[in-house]
Design a protein around this motif. Structure first.
Motif, PDB file in Angstrom:
ATOM      1  N   UNK A   1      -0.028 -12.406  10.488  1.00 26.66           N
ATOM      2  CA  UNK A   1       0.757 -12.576   9.377  1.00 26.66           C
ATOM      3  C   UNK A   1       1.659 -11.621   8.164  1.00 26.66           C
ATOM      4  N   UNK A   2       2.077 -10.114   8.229  1.00 19.14           N
ATOM      5  CA  UNK A   2       2.231  -9.208   7.560  1.00 19.14           C
ATOM      6  C   UNK A   2       2.994  -9.669   6.284  1.00 19.14           C
ATOM      7  N   UNK A   3       2.641  -9.665   5.111  1.00 19.97           N
ATOM      8  CA  UNK A   3       3.328  -9.337   4.541  1.00 19.97           C
ATOM      9  C   UNK A   3       3.658  -7.347   3.832  1.00 19.97           C
ATOM     10  N   UNK A   4       5.258  -7.668   3.657  1.00 19.81           N
ATOM     11  CA  UNK A   4       5.220  -5.965   3.006  1.00 19.81           C
ATOM     12  C   UNK A   4       4.102  -5.214   2.357  1.00 19.81           C
ATOM     13  N   UNK A   5       4.271  -3.726   2.910  1.00 19.53           N
ATOM     14  CA  UNK A   5       2.911  -3.477   2.260  1.00 19.53           C
ATOM     15  C   UNK A   5       1.437  -3.697   2.652  1.00 19.53           C
ATOM     16  N   UNK A   6       1.089  -5.046   2.876  1.00 21.46           N
ATOM     17  CA  UNK A   6      -0.642  -5.277   3.500  1.00 21.46           C
ATOM     18  C   UNK A   6      -1.037  -4.222   3.880  1.00 21.46           C
TER      19      UNK A   6
ATOM     20  N   UNK B   1      -9.442   2.100  17.000  1.00 14.45           N
ATOM     21  CA  UNK B   1      -9.248   1.055  16.049  1.00 14.45           C
ATOM     22  C   UNK B   1      -7.354   2.089  15.568  1.00 14.45           C
ATOM     23  N   UNK B   2      -6.649   0.747  15.605  1.00 11.72           N
ATOM     24  CA  UNK B   2      -5.517   1.108  14.622  1.00 11.72           C
ATOM     25  C   UNK B   2      -4.725  -0.080  13.492  1.00 11.72           C
ATOM     26  N   UNK B   3      -4.819   1.209  12.797  1.00 12.65           N
ATOM     27  CA  UNK B   3      -3.450   0.794  11.097  1.00 12.65           C
ATOM     28  C   UNK B   3      -2.393   0.670  11.244  1.00 12.65           C
ATOM     29  N   UNK B   4      -2.021  -0.593  10.519  1.00 12.41           N
ATOM     30  CA  UNK B   4      -0.347  -0.324  10.778  1.00 12.41           C
ATOM     31  C   UNK B   4      -0.019  -1.416   9.343  1.00 12.41           C
ATOM     32  N   UNK B   5       1.275  -1.655   9.746  1.00  9.78           N
ATOM     33  CA  UNK B   5       1.655  -2.104   7.673  1.00  9.78           C
ATOM     34  C   UNK B   5       2.766  -2.250   8.222  1.00  9.78           C
ATOM     35  N   UNK B   6       3.582  -3.026   7.347  1.00 11.10           N
ATOM     36  CA  UNK B   6       4.732  -3.455   7.498  1.00 11.10           C
ATOM     37  C   UNK B   6       5.681  -3.352   6.458  1.00 11.10           C
ATOM     38  N   UNK B   7       6.719  -2.622   6.566  1.00 12.16           N
ATOM     39  CA  UNK B   7       7.641  -1.902   5.450  1.00 12.16           C
ATOM     40  C   UNK B   7       8.473  -3.045   4.326  1.00 12.16           C
ATOM     41  N   UNK B   8       9.152  -2.818   3.947  1.00  6.30           N
ATOM     42  CA  UNK B   8       9.972  -3.108   2.599  1.00  6.30           C
ATOM     43  C   UNK B   8      11.120  -4.126   3.333  1.00  6.30           C
TER      44      UNK B   8
END
Length: 336
Positions: free
Chosen positions: A264-269, A281-288
């Motif tokens: 469960x991602x929070x914004x910017x995590x 490997x892949x990186x990812x994040x959730x925007x605001x």
């Protein structure tokens, strides 16, 4: 020759399924694990021949990679940790598809084409991921059938086996050919790199890690202590429950463009996902606004290139600021 007699005897223990045809590709061989026993044995044979040819240690990695849990596969590692050459990929396909009674003929064909001295010593390193217990033994059987020496590293990631092979063939100049040596080399490099980041916060040190229920989950736990809290990991899909690569892992995240199961991602995590054998490997994040952002290999390479360009620009500017006064002073002196 006694070696070929042993190959004949042991190959009978690793029979080829009727009608199966496989092709060695970039990822080696990949198919249902139940159909791979004979392939593993024959790749043990081929790795031994490759070692004799190159007079160096060769690696064999048994792994399902990003494939479903019921699949498995195998790939060979050349002396500097690179992929085998196209010609030897062809030999791999040739041996894997040889009928039982034609295996020795196919084997001798490789020996003749490559002018291999069977008196030459051979050394093969073998590794496996969490789905490969019995199949790695078939590889070892193949190595020993041709009189090769083996070192079984047991459970390792694919990059770790590549590292071991390179270390061995550089006589330790690249590093120590152990799992601990691998952890030390990478963690020290990471710690040194992050020293250049000013005012690094705990949020910047935090990383959610999706282990794809594979070997990467086990190994990142072992490596964490070497990082000395410079990277604070929260591990998901650690293999304690759930199937390998099922609703998780790098391939799932890239294709589905969403976080894996359990994360469960929070914004910017900051988050990342391995594939089954931890060589991707892949990186990812959730925007605001809740939008999913993926950083795959291409984007990561672009970011690194951009960063290096910025560093070079700074170095050039600094060099110019140092030498310009000297050049002007020299020019004035000549004019006088």
């Amino acid at each position: 020759m006694a070696q070929f007699e042993e190959v004949s005897q042991k190959s009978a223990v690793h029979p080829m399924p009727v009608g199966l045809v496989l092709q060695y590709g970039t990822a080696g061989f990949r198919t249902n694990a139940k159909q791979l026993d004979h392939v593993m044995f024959r790749m043990g044979l081929l790795a031994t021949l490759r070692s004799k040819k190159t007079k160096a240690t060769i690696g064999v990695m048994v792994t399902a990679s990003h494939n479903p849990e019921e699949d498995n596969g195998v790939k060979l590692v050349d002396p500097m940790g690179e992929m085998v050459t196209p010609a030897w990929e062809g030999y791999a396909t040739q041996l894997a598809n040889a009928e039982q009674e034609g295996l020795l003929t196919a084997l001798k064909d490789v020996i003749e084409r490559e002018a291999i001295s069977m008196a030459q010593e051979a050394s093969v390193f073998v590794g496996k991921d969490t789905s490969s217990e019995s199949l790695s033994q078939a590889v070892l059987d193949g190595v020993h059938a041709l009189g090769g020496h083996s070192k079984d590293y047991g459970l390792v990631t694919t990059p770790q086996l590549h590292y071991m092979v390179c270390c061995q063939n550089t006589q330790g100049r690249y590093g120590e050919a152990t799992v601990k040596g691998y952890y030390r080399k990478l963690s020290q490099a990471f710690i040194q790199l992050t020293k250049n980041v000013p005012n690094r916060t705990d949020d910047q040190k935090a990383l959610l890690v999706d282990g794809a229920n594979g070997i990467g989950a086990l190994k990142v736990c072992e490596m964490e202590t070497y990082l000395k809290n410079e990277l604070q990991l929260s591990l998901f899909n650690d293999g304690s429950s759930g199937k390998l690569n099922h609703l998780c892992g790098a391939d799932y995240v890239k294709v589905q463009q969403r976080a894996p199961k359990g994360v469960e991602m929070t914004a910017g995590e900051r988050c990342c996902s391995y594939d089954g054998d931890a060589d991707r490997i892949v990186y990812y994040y959730s925007g605001s606004a809740g939008r999913f952002h993926l950083l795959d290999g291409d984007k990561i390479a672009t970011l690194i290139s951009t960063y290096l360009k910025e560093l070079l620009t700074q170095v050039y500017a600094h060099t110019q600021s140092l030498y310009l006064p000297m050049m002007l002073s020299s020019l004035v002196g000549k004019l006088q």
